[in-house]
Write a protein that holds these residues in place. Structure first.
Motif, PDB file in Angstrom:
ATOM      1  N   LEU A 501      36.543  74.318  30.461  1.00  0.00           N
ATOM      2  CA  LEU A 501      35.452  74.754  29.587  1.00  0.00           C
ATOM      3  C   LEU A 501      35.045  73.651  28.620  1.00  0.00           C
ATOM      4  O   LEU A 501      33.854  73.440  28.349  1.00  0.00           O
ATOM      5  N   SER A 502      36.038  72.940  28.071  1.00  0.00           N
ATOM      6  CA  SER A 502      35.734  71.848  27.136  1.00  0.00           C
ATOM      7  C   SER A 502      34.930  70.759  27.827  1.00  0.00           C
ATOM      8  O   SER A 502      33.953  70.228  27.261  1.00  0.00           O
ATOM      9  N   ASN A 503      35.310  70.397  29.042  1.00  0.00           N
ATOM     10  CA  ASN A 503      34.564  69.365  29.771  1.00  0.00           C
ATOM     11  C   ASN A 503      33.122  69.792  30.023  1.00  0.00           C
ATOM     12  O   ASN A 503      32.200  68.975  29.947  1.00  0.00           O
ATOM     13  N   ARG A 504      32.934  71.056  30.340  1.00  0.00           N
ATOM     14  CA  ARG A 504      31.572  71.533  30.586  1.00  0.00           C
ATOM     15  C   ARG A 504      30.738  71.514  29.302  1.00  0.00           C
ATOM     16  O   ARG A 504      29.560  71.130  29.312  1.00  0.00           O
ATOM     17  N   ILE A 505      31.354  71.906  28.193  1.00  0.00           N
ATOM     18  CA  ILE A 505      30.637  71.869  26.911  1.00  0.00           C
ATOM     19  C   ILE A 505      30.278  70.436  26.539  1.00  0.00           C
ATOM     20  O   ILE A 505      29.161  70.145  26.087  1.00  0.00           O
ATOM     21  N   ILE A 506      31.220  69.519  26.725  1.00  0.00           N
ATOM     22  CA  ILE A 506      30.951  68.108  26.420  1.00  0.00           C
ATOM     23  C   ILE A 506      29.811  67.581  27.300  1.00  0.00           C
ATOM     24  O   ILE A 506      28.930  66.850  26.832  1.00  0.00           O
ATOM     25  N   GLN A 566      35.625  68.312  16.576  1.00  0.00           N
ATOM     26  CA  GLN A 566      35.648  66.853  16.558  1.00  0.00           C
ATOM     27  C   GLN A 566      35.891  66.296  17.960  1.00  0.00           C
ATOM     28  O   GLN A 566      35.296  65.276  18.358  1.00  0.00           O
ATOM     29  N   GLN A 567      36.767  66.951  18.713  1.00  0.00           N
ATOM     30  CA  GLN A 567      37.039  66.490  20.078  1.00  0.00           C
ATOM     31  C   GLN A 567      35.772  66.572  20.940  1.00  0.00           C
ATOM     32  O   GLN A 567      35.452  65.642  21.682  1.00  0.00           O
ATOM     33  N   TRP A 568      35.044  67.690  20.833  1.00  0.00           N
ATOM     34  CA  TRP A 568      33.808  67.838  21.611  1.00  0.00           C
ATOM     35  C   TRP A 568      32.743  66.834  21.179  1.00  0.00           C
ATOM     36  O   TRP A 568      32.048  66.252  22.007  1.00  0.00           O
ATOM     37  N   LEU A 569      32.638  66.629  19.864  1.00  0.00           N
ATOM     38  CA  LEU A 569      31.640  65.671  19.372  1.00  0.00           C
ATOM     39  C   LEU A 569      31.953  64.258  19.865  1.00  0.00           C
ATOM     40  O   LEU A 569      31.052  63.527  20.308  1.00  0.00           O
TER      41      LEU A 569
END
Length: 671
Positions: A501-506, A566-569
């Motif tokens: 999910l995080s990769n897709r959001i990024i 912060q990780q996503w940004l």
């Protein structure tokens, strides 16, 4: 003096204006200056004007010197000119009177000719009107004569004679009737036409009655020739829709009333499917001849077909929809969602099967554009069906998530009932018993809502354990390890989905950001040959590119941990900045190549005495403005990244990007 006859001296080819502009009648100084400023600066325009002014002065002096003797002897050559002019005045006056007299005579002749031409035109129009009325009378008498001759034979009606012979006669009458209609429309408003109109109405009624009887006779006896003659006659008098309506009322409607019966459908388990199968049998059994004649069948011969008809779309389908809506209203009732889903699925299969019976793609497009087709689709109340399903799933899921924790049913791959119910709800959304293609977007939204609700449940599990632990101790329950293990298992399963999910959001954030950052490709167009001022601020596209990040920080700071944000940004900025680096590098490379090409061109022209094309007065060149603008954009981007709480050194490719534009900025300011 006529400006068009004046020849201005030609100037150098390097002038920034066209010398012929000064000779135009609508020459305007302000417009001339503003037009030139689009190409060059004011200093260069002033220099070109001064150069051309000197050329004009030189040309004027040369012109005066060339004809100087004629200027000096001008007064001497005019001695005695008054006497010569006076001698010419008398004969010129006589000539003027003769010309005026001749002009008056010619005008009178032209006026007389115009009057006669107008009279002839009026006579011609009246003659055409009389001829049309005569043609109307002749057509009426001819049709009546044909009809009376048929009625005077041994048989008393048209239908009693040979059907094929009658069809040929009706086709002759229709051709004559078509001409009658044309001439009647052209003669609209004439008193004589009003007297003939009752006879025309009688002919129309008799013709339509005969055509209806003949068409029904052809359908009853399956006579292809009669049907072909009849349909061709309908097309001749532009009544194809009447023929289709007649077929719908006489041929289609009785069959539909016989097949579509609510009691029969409800009395049999597969009653609806059986009814639809009988409806599909109507076309091959009862419309075969009509399709062959109109070209709707594969076996139709193109030379013998009658175009302009589509009985399946305009006759059969409207009657099917009318019968279903009037005689089977319970078909569209969404009260029982399982029955509604079954009926809808079977009905849509029937619609697709009916579309396959259409003879061409054009016929299918006409069917889908027909009002009855839209009426049939709109009868299915899909939003109500979805709401019922939504309440079923949401109520069951919410009960499992809010009640006391229970074990999953035996044989389930989950430990908790909540996890089991969540998974079964997700499966139910896309099961064959619930899914409908028209509701795919709503079901996808429901899927996301289920996942979001379960995510909230899992985040509350540790607190929930602390809440229920004292209650369980009161009743003597000791085995808390099994409950903790079940909760940990649920959390672990859900946490495994976080990286994806995080990769897709990024990825989504990065694509949204770069969709604006790629506007750096437009910077050269904004400055090249536009005479814009030296840039001092960053471009607006940088703020637009950062909006998704601002929204993430401000809109979700209460829902997400700061570390996650912060990780996503950082991930999204790294991907988009890397692409931005490649874009800026391509732009600067293109600017450098263009600059080198212009320099070589200027060096080749150094031997020619022309004014320079580059910036005058020591101003910054367009290429340097482009470099400076890109540098300002990157500097502003770095400042905003730091305001977000991130370090630019942690953003992939940003240090290289900053170094790239810094070198470009130094080059721009140095020149």
């Amino acid at each position: 003096m006529d400006r068009s006859r004046m020849n201005l001296p030609k100037g150098p080819d390097t002038l920034c204006f066209d010398k012929d502009e000064f000779m135009k009648e609508d020459f305007d100084v302000d417009h001339f200056v503003s037009d030139c400023r689009k190409r060059v600066q004011l200093e260069e325009l002033r220099g070109d004007l001064e150069l051309y002014y000197k050329l004009l002065k030189t040309a004027m002096v040369e012109l005066i010197n060339k004809d100087y003797a004629d200027f000096v002897n001008l007064s001497t050559n005019l001695v005695g000119m008054d006497k010569a002019l006076n001698q010419l005045s008398v004969p010129l006056g006589q000539l003027r009177e003769e010309v005026l007299s001749l002009r008056s005579s010619v005008s009178e002749g032209i006026q007389a000719v115009d009057e006669r031409m107008c009279k002839q035109e009026d006579i011609r129009k009246k003659k055409m009107c009389v001829l049309r009325l005569i043609q109307v009378i002749r057509s009426v008498e001819k049709i009546e004569k044909i009809l009376n001759s048929q009625n005077s034979k041994e048989t008393s009606t048209l239908e009693a004679s040979s059907p094929l012979w009658t069809g040929q006669i009706l086709e002759r009458i229709a051709t004559e009737f078509n001409q009658l209609q044309f001439h009647a429309v052209q003669s609209k408003g004439m008193p004589l036409l009003d007297k003939v109109r009752p006879r025309i109405a009688g002919i129309t009624a008799m013709l339509q009655q005969s055509l209806e009887g003949l068409l029904l006779e052809g359908l009853r006896t399956s006579n292809v020739d009669i049907i072909r003659h009849c349909l061709r006659t309908y097309a001749t008098i532009d009544k194809t829709r009447d023929a289709e309506a007649l077929v719908g009322q006489v041929l289609v409607k009785p069959y539909m009333d016989e097949v579509i019966v609510e009691q029969i459908v409800e009395s049999h388990p597969n009653g609806l499917q059986i009814m639809y199968n009988k409806l599909l049998e109507f076309v091959p059994h009862h419309c075969r001849l009509l399709r062959e004649v109109t070209g709707g069948a594969i076996s139709s011969e193109k030379g013998n077909t009658v175009p302009g008809y589509d009985f399946l779309v305009n006759s059969v389908w409207p009657e099917i929809v009318r019968g279903l809506e009037e005689k089977l209203p319970s078909l569209f009732n969404p009260g029982n969602p399982d029955a509604f889903h079954e009926k809808y699925t079977i009905s849509m299969d029937f619609v697709r099967a009916f579309e396959r019976q259409c003879g061409s793609q054009a016929s299918v497009r006409r069917l889908r554009a027909h009002p009855a087709y839209h009426s049939f689709n709109n009868k299915w109340n899909l939003p109500v069906y979805f709401q019922i399903r939504f309440r079923e799933i949401a109520g069951s899921l919410e009960a499992a998530l809010t009640d006391v924790l229970e074990d999953a049913p035996a044989g389930s791959s989950f430990c908790l009932l909540a996890s089991h119910r969540t998974w079964s709800s997700l499966q139910k959304c896309w099961s064959d018993e619930m899914f409908l293609p028209a509701l795919a977007h709503r079901l996808w939204r429901l899927t996301l809502q289920i996942l979001a609700r379960y995510s909230m449940f899992v985040s509350e599990l540790p607190e929930l354990l602390e809440t229920i632990k004292p209650k369980l101790e009161m009743i003597g329950f000791k085995n808390f390890s099994s409950i903790s293990a079940a909760l940990e298992d649920s959390q672990t399963s859900l946490s495994a989905c976080v990286p994806a999910l995080s990769n897709r959001i990024i990825q989504d954030l990065s694509e949204s950001c770069f969709s604006y950052l790629k506007s750096a490709l437009e910077v050269p167009r904004l400055y090249r040959r536009t005479n814009k001022e030296v840039p001092t601020t960053a471009s607006s596209y940088v703020d637009s590119a950062l909006k998704p990040f601002y929204q993430l920080q401000s809109g979700h700071k209460d829902k997400l941990k700061q570390a996650i944000i912060q990780q996503w940004l950082e991930g999204a900025l790294s991907e988009s900045t890397h692409k931005y680096y490649e874009t800026v590098s391509d732009v600067l490379s293109s600017v450098r190549k263009m600059e080198e090409s212009l320099k070589r061109l200027k060096q080749a022209r150094k031997s020619t005495p022309t004014n320079p094309v580059g910036p005058s007065g020591g101003g910054m060149s367009d290429d340097d403005k482009i470099r400076l603008q890109l540098a300002l954009d990157v500097e502003y981007l770095g400042e905003q990244i730091q305001k977000m709480g991130l370090a630019t050194k942690d953003i992939k490719s940003f240090p290289a990007l900053a170094e790239l534009v810094a070198a470009a900025k130094d080059q721009a300011t140095a020149e």
